[in-house]
Design an enzyme around this catalytic site. Sequence first.
Site, PDB file in Angstrom:
ATOM      1  N   LYS A  44       0.279  77.475  41.574  1.00 24.69           N
ATOM      2  CA  LYS A  44       1.533  78.049  40.907  1.00 24.69           C
ATOM      3  C   LYS A  44       1.858  76.770  39.669  1.00 24.69           C
ATOM      4  CE  LYS A  44       5.272  75.879  43.776  1.00 24.69           C
ATOM      5  NZ  LYS A  44       6.341  76.191  44.737  1.00 24.69           N
ATOM      6  N   TYR A 280      15.741  53.783  20.725  1.00 27.74           N
ATOM      7  CA  TYR A 280      16.891  54.373  20.519  1.00 27.74           C
ATOM      8  C   TYR A 280      18.196  53.481  21.180  1.00 27.74           C
ATOM      9  CZ  TYR A 280      14.768  58.019  17.901  1.00 27.74           C
ATOM     10  OH  TYR A 280      13.993  58.998  17.229  1.00 27.74           O
TER      11      TYR A 280
END
Length: 392
Positions: A44, A280
């Site tokens: 999956k 940042y």
Amino acid sequence: MNETAALRSAPLRARAEIDLAALRANVRTLRAHAPGAALMAVVKSDAYGHGAARCARAAVAAGATWLGTATPEEALVLRAGAGLPADVRIMCWLWTPGGPWREAIEADLDVSVSAMWALEEVTRAARSAGRPARVQLKADTGLGRGGCQPGEDWAVLVAAALRAEAGGLVRITGLWSHFACADEPGHPSIAAQLARFREMTAYAEAQGVRPEVRHIANSPATLTVPESHFDLVRTGIALYGVSPSPELGAPADFGLRPVMTLSASLALVKRVPAGHGVSYGHHYVTPGETTLGLVPLGYADGVPRHASSAGPVLVDGKWRTVAGRVAMDQFVVDLGGDEPEPGAEAVLFGPGDRGEPTAEDWAQAAGTIAYEIVTRIGTRVPRVYVNEEQDG
């Protein structure tokens, strides 16, 4: 030139190298842990980020006889385009109303049913398709997610499924459930769920259900709870060489080898003075004159932002740490005055053979689990497959 060869010959911003020999070895190891059971390779979420088609083929080559996906769409793609042998069984379990039931029936998938609405939809689709659906009834033995509740709900679902089977609309191919705490050996819920599973399967069989397979064992249960193996084990994260229970051991302790190595080429190396803010918010400020390396991977590629100022990276033979915030496309490491050339390799994680960090190291840095680390690596990072040929 095939896709893999083209990628390997071209300079890459970043790459996730997938070692299919390691995956095949992991399949063999897991089969040895459950010698009396068939093995389902769970692929999956694009094989936990490793590439569903290639990993499915490698797992089957190593002895997996079942494949598992969450959604029917994943299973349908596998059946149609992965080049798998026709006799490989594929099961999918995460259904919502209005799903592609008829397509799943025509593709000979095994579909999971947890409630009457799903049984009603799949029987209508079977009538329309003119052939029976392969149905596996899921029992909620204590996880509290999907699955039918024990008692009256289970009795009603079993009876309805048997009527549909008698009418030629379904074949009840399996009875199954899923553990809540198998990664915590000794947790009392494990024994309780096993007892409930035995009760619910015994009831169904007493009513006339003759399943091909009964299964509840996931990766950690396959490795540590042998009494849970029944007819089939469903192995997901362990296939990819990630320990499903780090508290009990690293992958090597279970005989497993990590399959994915994530690396990038340094985009820039530069010298900066003391007191220089990095990324940042300037959450990192250089403590002295140093060199910085720019790694062209970010949270858009799946590098967790929660690992800002914490994620480990191997550059030029040394462990470095993410300096400041992980940005969308890039992050910085403090190289401590070293000056590797631009283009030098930065290894975020791998098996650890060269001293590089592992997915578990990143999980610890980000406060998550290694499952998430490998699964979240996005499609912007090319998968480069090595050792595709079968061993020996």
